[in-house]
Scaffold this motif. Structure first.
Motif, mmCIF file in Angstrom:
data_model
loop_
_atom_site.group_PDB
_atom_site.id
_atom_site.type_symbol
_atom_site.label_atom_id
_atom_site.label_comp_id
_atom_site.label_asym_id
_atom_site.label_seq_id
_atom_site.Cartn_x
_atom_site.Cartn_y
_atom_site.Cartn_z
ATOM 1 N N CYS A 175 6.409 11.480 36.194
ATOM 2 C CA CYS A 175 5.595 10.852 35.239
ATOM 3 C C CYS A 175 5.495 11.843 34.044
ATOM 4 O O CYS A 175 5.017 12.972 34.162
ATOM 5 C CB CYS A 175 3.899 10.938 35.934
ATOM 6 S SG CYS A 175 2.710 10.333 34.918
ATOM 7 N N PRO A 192 3.399 12.262 31.213
ATOM 8 C CA PRO A 192 2.228 12.739 30.826
ATOM 9 C C PRO A 192 1.677 13.639 31.865
ATOM 10 O O PRO A 192 0.553 14.112 31.979
ATOM 11 C CB PRO A 192 1.530 11.798 30.210
ATOM 12 C CG PRO A 192 1.580 10.344 31.068
ATOM 13 C CD PRO A 192 3.311 10.527 31.476
ATOM 14 N N PHE A 236 6.190 3.376 33.613
ATOM 15 C CA PHE A 236 6.195 3.160 35.006
ATOM 16 C C PHE A 236 7.561 3.779 35.612
ATOM 17 O O PHE A 236 8.451 2.930 36.200
ATOM 18 C CB PHE A 236 6.486 1.492 35.086
ATOM 19 C CG PHE A 236 5.141 0.821 34.669
ATOM 20 C CD1 PHE A 236 4.211 1.061 35.650
ATOM 21 C CD2 PHE A 236 4.980 -0.161 33.711
ATOM 22 C CE1 PHE A 236 2.799 0.676 35.193
ATOM 23 C CE2 PHE A 236 3.873 -0.751 33.372
ATOM 24 C CZ PHE A 236 2.619 -0.343 34.012
ATOM 25 N N ALA A 237 7.824 5.007 35.050
ATOM 26 C CA ALA A 237 8.696 5.729 35.768
ATOM 27 C C ALA A 237 8.370 6.010 37.312
ATOM 28 O O ALA A 237 9.081 6.141 38.225
ATOM 29 C CB ALA A 237 8.824 7.193 35.239
ATOM 30 N N CYS A 238 7.052 6.020 37.511
ATOM 31 C CA CYS A 238 6.483 6.112 38.957
ATOM 32 C C CYS A 238 6.910 4.696 39.757
ATOM 33 O O CYS A 238 7.188 5.219 40.961
ATOM 34 C CB CYS A 238 4.979 5.966 39.047
ATOM 35 S SG CYS A 238 4.099 4.858 38.001
ATOM 36 N N CYS A 263 -2.269 7.786 31.568
ATOM 37 C CA CYS A 263 -1.287 6.903 31.696
ATOM 38 C C CYS A 263 -0.752 6.316 30.705
ATOM 39 O O CYS A 263 -1.508 5.455 29.977
ATOM 40 C CB CYS A 263 -1.475 6.018 33.007
ATOM 41 S SG CYS A 263 -0.463 4.948 33.598
ATOM 42 N N ASP A 264 0.630 6.299 30.441
ATOM 43 C CA ASP A 264 1.144 5.520 29.282
ATOM 44 C C ASP A 264 1.930 4.252 29.710
ATOM 45 O O ASP A 264 2.481 3.573 28.606
ATOM 46 C CB ASP A 264 2.164 6.516 28.497
ATOM 47 C CG ASP A 264 3.526 6.819 29.459
ATOM 48 O OD1 ASP A 264 3.540 6.191 30.535
ATOM 49 O OD2 ASP A 264 4.051 7.616 28.954
HETATM 50 S S1 SF4 Z 1 4.922 7.211 35.325
HETATM 51 FE FE1 SF4 Z 1 2.828 7.914 34.996
HETATM 52 S S2 SF4 Z 1 2.340 7.380 33.004
HETATM 53 FE FE2 SF4 Z 1 4.279 6.280 33.569
HETATM 54 S S3 SF4 Z 1 3.107 4.413 34.491
HETATM 55 FE FE3 SF4 Z 1 3.351 5.902 36.139
HETATM 56 S S4 SF4 Z 1 1.353 6.896 36.331
HETATM 57 FE FE4 SF4 Z 1 1.370 6.023 34.355
#
Ligand code: SF4
Length: 85
Positions: free
Chosen positions: A73, A75, A15-17, A11-12
């Motif tokens: 996400c 990554p 926050f696309a999630c 996780c980077d």
């Molecule tokens: S999109 Fe993936 S990498 Fe980015 S905050 Fe959410 S879980 Fe982490």
């Protein structure tokens, strides 16, 4: 039921999630986790390496928010799978 797992090492924190699924929230380390008080969330367990949340419902529908979050996400830190009740 289904499970959402977040690989905290991958996780980077961009926050696309969070934009895809309101059950995803930022934790105290600046990484993604699942809100234990969100609708349908049965349990959330966190270790240094992973967050694993158990949720009611069916994650196989193409438009499920958790599936969209996993696809978004960068990554590939999110996995979603069906589990036995
Ligand atoms: S999109 Fe993936 S990498 Fe980015 S905050 Fe959410 S879980 Fe982490």
């Amino acid at each position: 039921m289904f499970e959402i797992a977040i690989d905290r090492d991958a996780c980077d924190g961009i926050f696309a999630c969070l934009a895809r699924d309101g059950r995803f929230v930022e934790d105290d380390d600046g990484l993604a986790t699942i809100d234990p008080d969100a609708a349908g969330v049965v349990s959330v367990e966190r270790t240094d390496e992973r967050v694993v949340a158990l949720l009611e419902g069916d994650a196989e529908a193409d438009d499920d928010d958790a599936t969209l979050a996993a696809r978004a996400c960068p990554p590939g830190a999110i996995s979603v799978r069906e589990v036995d009740a």
